[in-house]
Design an enzyme around this catalytic site. Structure first.
Site, PDB file in Angstrom:
ATOM      1  N   ASP A   6       0.863  -1.182   0.000  1.00  0.00           N
ATOM      2  CA  ASP A   6       0.000   0.000   0.000  1.00  0.00           C
ATOM      3  C   ASP A   6       0.897   1.228   0.000  1.00  0.00           C
ATOM      4  O   ASP A   6       1.953   1.228   0.633  1.00  0.00           O
ATOM      5  CB  ASP A   6      -0.906   0.015   1.233  1.00  0.00           C
ATOM      6  CG  ASP A   6      -2.004  -1.036   1.190  1.00  0.00           C
ATOM      7  OD1 ASP A   6      -2.449  -1.385   0.086  1.00  0.00           O
ATOM      8  OD2 ASP A   6      -2.433  -1.480   2.268  1.00  0.00           O
TER       9      ASP A   6
ATOM     10  N   ASP B 118      -7.114  -1.476  -4.459  1.00  0.00           N
ATOM     11  CA  ASP B 118      -8.171  -1.045  -3.542  1.00  0.00           C
ATOM     12  C   ASP B 118      -9.109  -0.046  -4.217  1.00  0.00           C
ATOM     13  O   ASP B 118     -10.321  -0.071  -3.983  1.00  0.00           O
ATOM     14  CB  ASP B 118      -7.571  -0.424  -2.288  1.00  0.00           C
ATOM     15  CG  ASP B 118      -6.712  -1.400  -1.498  1.00  0.00           C
ATOM     16  OD1 ASP B 118      -6.922  -2.621  -1.607  1.00  0.00           O
ATOM     17  OD2 ASP B 118      -5.811  -0.928  -0.776  1.00  0.00           O
TER      18      ASP B 118
END
Length: 169
Positions: A114, A128
């Site tokens: 991330d 995401d």
């Protein structure tokens, strides 16, 4: 669907590789001022880092959901907007599944890369964005009553016996 899923998957994988190369030794880097920052983290849990201790379970659930979405598309989705929504979800899911299967520390225990951070929001990635956008689109389609297969939405029962209202007297 497969083309959109592939685009989301490739963008996700390329951006994660870039983030690991460019952000490894950086605490945080502004991309759009204070609105969007770049910060590399590794997430062993699900959304927002929940479930860190059950990564293999999360991986298996993600794989099952992805397979179910693919089967749903193949068997019954004829609406282009539904195909777009599910393509976004499948592409994003595959990006995060890739990380869980092939990244350290081990297969089915891999950590998701991330690197995008908004103020007061958990750090996320392109996968995401695909999953979230697709899910929001599906909720909107449900609220608007848009069927996955428009031709089946108004179809009569299979036995041909349509229900008819009696005229009022």
């Amino acid at each position: 669907m497969s083309a959109l899923a592939l685009v989301v998957l490739v963008l996700d994988l390329v951006s994660k590789n870039w983030a690991e190369d460019a952000l490894m030794d950086v605490e945080s880097r502004p991309l759009l001022g204070d609105l969007l920052q770049l910060r590399l983290i590794y997430n062993s849990g699900a959304a927002w880092g929940m479930g860190e201790g059950i990564t293999p379970v999360i991986t298996c659930v993600q794989i099952l959901i992805c397979v179910a979405a693919i089967l749903f598309v193949v068997r019954g989705v004829r609406s282009r907007i539904w195909v777009v929504a599910l393509g976004l979800i499948i592409g994003g899911a595959l990006g995060n599944i890739h990380d869980r299967l092939l990244r350290e520390p081990a297969p089915f225990r891999g950590e998701v890369v991330d690197f995008l951070q908004l103020p007061h929001w958990p750090i996320f990635n392109i996968a995401d964005i695909g999953v979230t956008t697709g899910a929001i689109l599906i909720v909107l389609l449900g609220v608007l009553g848009t069927a996955p297969d428009p031709s089946a939405a108004g179809a009569e029962p299979a036995d041909g016996a349509a229900e008819h209202e009696e005229p009022s007297a």
